[in-house]
Scaffold this active site. Structure first.
Site, PDB file in Angstrom:
ATOM      1  N   LEU A  17      38.573  34.973  33.435  1.00 38.02           N
ATOM      2  CA  LEU A  17      39.199  35.700  32.322  1.00 38.02           C
ATOM      3  C   LEU A  17      40.712  35.602  32.401  1.00 38.02           C
ATOM      4  O   LEU A  17      41.386  35.344  31.387  1.00 38.02           O
ATOM      5  CB  LEU A  17      38.762  37.178  32.352  1.00 38.02           C
ATOM      6  CG  LEU A  17      39.487  38.082  31.362  1.00 38.02           C
ATOM      7  CD1 LEU A  17      39.240  37.644  29.916  1.00 38.02           C
ATOM      8  CD2 LEU A  17      39.069  39.545  31.548  1.00 38.02           C
ATOM      9  N   ASP A  41      47.376  39.653  47.217  1.00 36.70           N
ATOM     10  CA  ASP A  41      46.099  40.294  47.544  1.00 36.70           C
ATOM     11  C   ASP A  41      46.176  41.738  47.055  1.00 36.70           C
ATOM     12  O   ASP A  41      47.012  42.517  47.519  1.00 36.70           O
ATOM     13  CB  ASP A  41      45.874  40.240  49.063  1.00 36.70           C
ATOM     14  CG  ASP A  41      44.512  40.795  49.457  1.00 36.70           C
ATOM     15  OD1 ASP A  41      43.896  41.533  48.656  1.00 36.70           O
ATOM     16  OD2 ASP A  41      44.071  40.487  50.584  1.00 36.70           O
ATOM     17  N   TYR A  64      36.223  41.451  43.010  1.00 35.93           N
ATOM     18  CA  TYR A  64      35.201  40.765  43.804  1.00 35.93           C
ATOM     19  C   TYR A  64      34.013  40.648  42.860  1.00 35.93           C
ATOM     20  O   TYR A  64      33.407  41.653  42.477  1.00 35.93           O
ATOM     21  CB  TYR A  64      34.853  41.607  45.038  1.00 35.93           C
ATOM     22  CG  TYR A  64      33.765  40.992  45.887  1.00 35.93           C
ATOM     23  CD1 TYR A  64      34.074  40.320  47.074  1.00 35.93           C
ATOM     24  CD2 TYR A  64      32.420  41.061  45.499  1.00 35.93           C
ATOM     25  CE1 TYR A  64      33.070  39.734  47.840  1.00 35.93           C
ATOM     26  CE2 TYR A  64      31.422  40.473  46.260  1.00 35.93           C
ATOM     27  CZ  TYR A  64      31.755  39.820  47.428  1.00 35.93           C
ATOM     28  OH  TYR A  64      30.763  39.242  48.186  1.00 35.93           O
ATOM     29  N   TYR A 128      27.659  45.794  43.562  1.00 32.61           N
ATOM     30  CA  TYR A 128      28.780  45.367  42.710  1.00 32.61           C
ATOM     31  C   TYR A 128      29.041  46.441  41.640  1.00 32.61           C
ATOM     32  O   TYR A 128      30.190  46.876  41.453  1.00 32.61           O
ATOM     33  CB  TYR A 128      28.435  44.017  42.070  1.00 32.61           C
ATOM     34  CG  TYR A 128      29.343  43.603  40.936  1.00 32.61           C
ATOM     35  CD1 TYR A 128      30.639  43.156  41.178  1.00 32.61           C
ATOM     36  CD2 TYR A 128      28.897  43.647  39.608  1.00 32.61           C
ATOM     37  CE1 TYR A 128      31.465  42.773  40.131  1.00 32.61           C
ATOM     38  CE2 TYR A 128      29.706  43.255  38.561  1.00 32.61           C
ATOM     39  CZ  TYR A 128      30.995  42.833  38.815  1.00 32.61           C
ATOM     40  OH  TYR A 128      31.813  42.455  37.794  1.00 32.61           O
ATOM     41  N   TRP A 153      28.467  39.504  30.090  1.00 33.97           N
ATOM     42  CA  TRP A 153      28.023  38.125  29.829  1.00 33.97           C
ATOM     43  C   TRP A 153      29.179  37.201  29.416  1.00 33.97           C
ATOM     44  O   TRP A 153      29.079  36.453  28.437  1.00 33.97           O
ATOM     45  CB  TRP A 153      26.948  38.134  28.730  1.00 33.97           C
ATOM     46  CG  TRP A 153      25.611  38.634  29.146  1.00 33.97           C
ATOM     47  CD1 TRP A 153      25.342  39.550  30.123  1.00 33.97           C
ATOM     48  CD2 TRP A 153      24.328  38.272  28.592  1.00 33.97           C
ATOM     49  NE1 TRP A 153      23.992  39.770  30.210  1.00 33.97           N
ATOM     50  CE2 TRP A 153      23.349  39.001  29.271  1.00 33.97           C
ATOM     51  CE3 TRP A 153      23.936  37.407  27.574  1.00 33.97           C
ATOM     52  CZ2 TRP A 153      21.996  38.883  28.987  1.00 33.97           C
ATOM     53  CZ3 TRP A 153      22.588  37.301  27.280  1.00 33.97           C
ATOM     54  CH2 TRP A 153      21.630  38.030  27.979  1.00 33.97           C
TER      55      TRP A 153
HETATM   56  N1  LIG Z   1      31.910  37.256  34.520  1.00 37.55           N
HETATM   57  C1  LIG Z   1      31.245  38.198  33.860  1.00 37.55           C
HETATM   58  O1  LIG Z   1      30.157  37.971  33.275  1.00 37.55           O
HETATM   59  C2  LIG Z   1      31.820  39.575  33.751  1.00 37.55           C
HETATM   60  C3  LIG Z   1      31.119  40.520  33.021  1.00 37.55           C
HETATM   61  C4  LIG Z   1      31.646  41.780  32.901  1.00 37.55           C
HETATM   62  C5  LIG Z   1      32.843  42.097  33.490  1.00 37.55           C
HETATM   63  N2  LIG Z   1      33.507  41.186  34.232  1.00 37.55           N
HETATM   64  C6  LIG Z   1      34.785  41.597  34.832  1.00 37.55           C
HETATM   65  O2  LIG Z   1      35.817  40.764  34.351  1.00 37.55           O
HETATM   66  C7  LIG Z   1      36.909  40.760  35.284  1.00 37.55           C
HETATM   67  C8  LIG Z   1      37.370  39.336  35.488  1.00 37.55           C
HETATM   68  O3  LIG Z   1      36.353  38.607  36.159  1.00 37.55           O
HETATM   69  P1  LIG Z   1      36.104  37.055  35.974  1.00 37.55           P
HETATM   70  O4  LIG Z   1      34.835  36.891  35.255  1.00 37.55           O
HETATM   71  O5  LIG Z   1      37.346  36.417  35.469  1.00 37.55           O
HETATM   72  O6  LIG Z   1      35.820  36.667  37.514  1.00 37.55           O
HETATM   73  P2  LIG Z   1      36.623  35.738  38.505  1.00 37.55           P
HETATM   74  O7  LIG Z   1      36.745  34.380  37.940  1.00 37.55           O
HETATM   75  O8  LIG Z   1      35.935  35.898  39.831  1.00 37.55           O
HETATM   76  O9  LIG Z   1      38.078  36.393  38.556  1.00 37.55           O
HETATM   77  C9  LIG Z   1      38.462  37.352  39.484  1.00 37.55           C
HETATM   78  C10 LIG Z   1      39.784  36.932  40.079  1.00 37.55           C
HETATM   79  O10 LIG Z   1      40.191  37.923  41.033  1.00 37.55           O
HETATM   80  C11 LIG Z   1      40.614  37.232  42.198  1.00 37.55           C
HETATM   81  N3  LIG Z   1      40.509  38.086  43.372  1.00 37.55           N
HETATM   82  C12 LIG Z   1      39.432  38.361  44.158  1.00 37.55           C
HETATM   83  N4  LIG Z   1      39.783  39.148  45.181  1.00 37.55           N
HETATM   84  C13 LIG Z   1      41.123  39.381  45.056  1.00 37.55           C
HETATM   85  C14 LIG Z   1      42.065  40.082  45.830  1.00 37.55           C
HETATM   86  N5  LIG Z   1      41.732  40.721  46.966  1.00 37.55           N
HETATM   87  N6  LIG Z   1      43.354  40.113  45.404  1.00 37.55           N
HETATM   88  C15 LIG Z   1      43.728  39.457  44.289  1.00 37.55           C
HETATM   89  N7  LIG Z   1      42.883  38.757  43.525  1.00 37.55           N
HETATM   90  C16 LIG Z   1      41.586  38.715  43.909  1.00 37.55           C
HETATM   91  C17 LIG Z   1      39.680  36.039  42.289  1.00 37.55           C
HETATM   92  O11 LIG Z   1      40.186  35.083  43.185  1.00 37.55           O
HETATM   93  P3  LIG Z   1      39.151  34.117  43.972  1.00 37.55           P
HETATM   94  O12 LIG Z   1      38.441  33.324  42.906  1.00 37.55           O
HETATM   95  O13 LIG Z   1      40.025  33.295  44.853  1.00 37.55           O
HETATM   96  O14 LIG Z   1      38.217  35.021  44.708  1.00 37.55           O
HETATM   97  C18 LIG Z   1      39.691  35.589  40.845  1.00 37.55           C
HETATM   98  O15 LIG Z   1      40.799  34.765  40.565  1.00 37.55           O
HETATM   99  C19 LIG Z   1      36.387  41.457  36.537  1.00 37.55           C
HETATM  100  O16 LIG Z   1      36.859  42.779  36.542  1.00 37.55           O
HETATM  101  C20 LIG Z   1      34.882  41.459  36.350  1.00 37.55           C
HETATM  102  O17 LIG Z   1      34.303  42.550  37.013  1.00 37.55           O
HETATM  103  C21 LIG Z   1      33.037  39.909  34.372  1.00 37.55           C
END
Ligand SMILES: NC(=O)c1ccc[n+]([C@@H]2O[C@H](COP(=O)([O-])OP(=O)(O)OC[C@H]3O[C@@H](n4cnc5c(N)ncnc54)[C@H](OP(=O)(O)O)[C@@H]3O)[C@@H](O)[C@H]2O)c1
Length: 282
Positions: A17, A41, A64, A128, A153
């Site tokens: 995102l 971090d 995470y 989670y 999703w």
């Molecule tokens: N994907 C879905 O279907 C979905 C659905 C509903 C809500 N969400 C929410 O949307 C948001 C964005 O998620 P996303 O889908 O974009 O997932 P993502 O690609 O895993 O993005 C999360 C980012 O946070 C980073 N991160 C992890 N641990 C960290 C730390 N300790 N300090 C700083 N950065 C850290 C990750 O780095 P690394 O990749 O290096 O770990 C990654 O760049 C999250 O809040 C998630 O809960 C996602």
């Protein structure tokens, strides 16, 4: 309303995102600062303080996100998804900054048989979801000015998601079993990013559900993907209980998005168009 040259810190700005959000915010003229691992971090208080100090508003996409991994790495998931979010709230409160935090449908148990509204009682069924709910609560308790947008999703180019995973599987397997009892709304991260840009201008202090319009099962979503890509694969419907996974999944991920629709005063587009566009660009 704030001017579009507002400086925004995107925590987790290199994730699925965060990447699309950073791109679209820049296109719209926002002054974007991206913070992510390994340089930043969110669990490091000093680094968090610097990130909050570097911008007028903070969008927290850092998380995470390994749903199955969180069953065994629960402590790490809690540190990132909950404790750090509470600390972000404390720092933002002291600095009088507004925070936009991203949350998820996984805070619900998925047992409701109607779409979830923002006031429905949370009851996460995996670690989670529990850590994400704790993050929402700690942010609220901090007393900072904040908004929470819950997503479901999502898919985008900068990450692993259902769309990319199932296309990859079709390259090796001629028969694919896909669950037909998990229902939700496939939502492109580009659509989310556009909505977040609108929220950045309004700075509301509330919780919102956002997803593309319309509902579909994972099986129907897979059918749509293979049909549009003309991939010949034998799709077999099955049940969530047929799969062994570390974390339980909510069956009903449907959101009622009336609240954000009213705030932004615009219709939400159906899930099909953005997904078709995404598939064309693959
Ligand atoms: N994907 C879905 O279907 C979905 C659905 C509903 C809500 N969400 C929410 O949307 C948001 C964005 O998620 P996303 O889908 O974009 O997932 P993502 O690609 O895993 O993005 C999360 C980012 O946070 C980073 N991160 C992890 N641990 C960290 C730390 N300790 N300090 C700083 N950065 C850290 C990750 O780095 P690394 O990749 O290096 O770990 C990654 O760049 C999250 O809040 C998630 O809960 C996602």
């Amino acid at each position: 309303m704030v001017a579009n040259d507002t400086r925004i810190a995107i925590l987790g700005g290199k994730g699925m995102l965060g990447t699309d959000l950073a791109g679209i915010c820049k296109q719209q003229g926002f002054d974007v600062k991206v913070f992510d691992l390994p340089e930043f971090d969110i669990t490091n208080s000093q680094q968090l303080k610097q990130a909050v100090g570097a911008a007028e508003v903070i969008v927290n996409c850092a998380a995470y996100t390994n749903v199955d991994g969180a069953e065994s790495e629960t402590d790490l998931a809690y540190l990132v998804n909950a404790a750090a979010v509470g600390r972000l709230g404390d720092i933002a409160k002291d600095a009088d900054k507004w925070v936009l935090h991203i949350s998820t449908d996984f805070i619900f148990d998925g047992r409701l048989n109607t779409p979830y509204v923002e006031t429905d009682a949370p009851n996460p069924i995996n670690e989670y979801g529990k850590t994400k709910l704790a993050g929402e609560q700690l942010l609220g308790e901090s007393g900072c000015r904040h908004c929470i947008i819950r997503l479901e999703w999502t898919y985008g180019f900068a990450g692993n998601n259902f769309v990319t995973k199932i296309i990859r599987r079709a390259k090796t397997d001629k028969t694919l079993k896909v669950v037909d009892d998990q229902v939700g709304s496939p939502t492109a991260t580009t659509e989310v990013a556009k909505v977040i840009c609108r929220l950045l201008q309004k700075k509301p202090e509330s919780i919102y559900h956002f997803a593309s319009a319309g509902y579909v099962s994972r099986y129907q979503m897979a059918e749509f993907i293979f049909d549009k890509l003309s991939i010949d694969v034998n799709l077999v419907p099955c049940k969530t209980s047929d799969f062994v996974s570390d974390a339980a999944r909510p069956l009903n991920s449907r959101f009622d998005c009336s609240k954000i629709k009213n705030l932004l005063d615009e219709q939400i587009k159906p899930w099909q168009d953005p997904l078709e566009r995404f598939l064309r660009q693959l």
